[in-house]
Design an enzyme around this catalytic site. Structure first.
Site, PDB file in Angstrom:
ATOM      1  CB  CYS A   8      -0.975  -0.009   1.169  1.00  0.00           C
ATOM      2  SG  CYS A   8      -0.207   0.031   2.806  1.00  0.00           S
ATOM      3  CG  ASN A  11       4.559  -1.583   4.946  1.00  0.00           C
ATOM      4  OD1 ASN A  11       5.712  -1.846   5.284  1.00  0.00           O
ATOM      5  ND2 ASN A  11       3.613  -2.496   4.975  1.00  0.00           N
ATOM      6  CB  CYS A  13      -3.366   1.852   7.175  1.00  0.00           C
ATOM      7  SG  CYS A  13      -3.061   3.387   8.092  1.00  0.00           S
ATOM      8  NE  ARG A  14      -4.519   1.430   1.947  1.00  0.00           N
ATOM      9  CZ  ARG A  14      -4.380   2.094   0.835  1.00  0.00           C
ATOM     10  NH1 ARG A  14      -5.319   2.011  -0.096  1.00  0.00           N
ATOM     11  NH2 ARG A  14      -3.321   2.851   0.620  1.00  0.00           N
ATOM     12  CB  SER A  15       0.280  -3.478   2.853  1.00  0.00           C
ATOM     13  OG  SER A  15       1.167  -2.541   3.408  1.00  0.00           O
ATOM     14  CG  ASP A 123      -5.154   5.007   2.715  1.00  0.00           C
ATOM     15  OD1 ASP A 123      -5.140   4.583   3.900  1.00  0.00           O
ATOM     16  OD2 ASP A 123      -4.159   5.460   2.136  1.00  0.00           O
TER      17      ASP A 123
HETATM   18  P1  4NP Z   1      -1.651   2.884   4.083  1.00  0.00           P
HETATM   19  O1  4NP Z   1      -2.230   4.280   4.630  1.00  0.00           O
HETATM   20  O2  4NP Z   1      -1.164   3.165   2.691  1.00  0.00           O
HETATM   21  O3  4NP Z   1      -2.851   1.979   4.091  1.00  0.00           O
HETATM   22  O4  4NP Z   1      -0.560   2.464   5.031  1.00  0.00           O
HETATM   23  C1  4NP Z   1      -1.474   5.470   4.651  1.00  0.00           C
HETATM   24  C2  4NP Z   1      -0.577   5.701   5.665  1.00  0.00           C
HETATM   25  C3  4NP Z   1       0.135   6.883   5.704  1.00  0.00           C
HETATM   26  C4  4NP Z   1      -0.074   7.832   4.733  1.00  0.00           C
HETATM   27  C5  4NP Z   1      -0.964   7.602   3.707  1.00  0.00           C
HETATM   28  C6  4NP Z   1      -1.676   6.419   3.662  1.00  0.00           C
HETATM   29  N1  4NP Z   1       0.633   9.065   4.784  1.00  0.00           N
HETATM   30  O5  4NP Z   1       0.277   9.986   4.031  1.00  0.00           O
HETATM   31  O6  4NP Z   1       1.598   9.191   5.557  1.00  0.00           O
END
Ligand code: 4NP
Length: 153
Positions: A8, A11, A13-15, A123
């Site tokens: 994702c 790295n 939240c989702r993955s 997300d």
């Molecule tokens: P992820 O979510 O891609 O599911 O881990 C996010 C985590 C952090 C950020 C964006 C999405 N960020 O902008 O820092």
């Protein structure tokens, strides 16, 4: 041993949720797979799993204490058999990074879910809805397990 990498943007939240839940699933069903996760960006490198995902993994008894954000690297495209992005940006970014010979390994998480083949996992960093992420990821686990068993990426 089948090697699976969930990807994702951050790295955190989702993955990592997909990694943790798939690891638990593979232990439960004694699947011969290795699971990891990575980010397309460098934004969260070194950071632990985000609290919303921690809460879900704690409920599922998945240990996330050794999980930290890392960015995908070129060698991952060679090493892993399945590289699964959570949304379309992830898949586009992966395709842009990967040498052509590895493009067949890159997939969208929900492509195995009937009726949702072209849908993203929203997300939760932006939606705040980690339960939704959990439901969608959970629904995909047995479908991916079946696909891994078929051995055709
Ligand atoms: P992820 O979510 O891609 O599911 O881990 C996010 C985590 C952090 C950020 C964006 C999405 N960020 O902008 O820092």
């Amino acid at each position: 041993m089948t090697k699976v990498l969930f990807v994702c943007l951050g790295n955190i939240c989702r993955s990592p949720m997909a990694e943790g839940l798939m690891r638990k699933y593979s232990e439960e069903y004694q699947l011969e797979i290795v699971v990891d996760s990575a980010a397309t960006s460098r934004w969260e490198v070194g950071n632990p799993v985000y609290s919303g995902t921690q809460k879900i993994l704690r409920k599922e008894n998945v240990d996330y204490s050794q999980m930290f954000s890392r960015q995908i690297k070129l060698g991952d495209f060679e090493l892993f058999d399945w590289i699964i992005g959570m949304d379309h940006d992830n898949v586009d970014d992966l395709r842009a990074m990967a040498p052509k010979e590895y493009h067949h390994k890159i997939h969208l998480y929900q492509e195995v879910v009937p009726g949702k083949e072209d849908q993203a996992i929203p997300d939760p960093w932006y939606t705040g809805d980690f339960e939704q992420t959990y439901r969608l990821v959970k629904a995909g686990l047995p479908l991916w397990a079946e696909k891994f068993a078929s051995n055709k990426s």
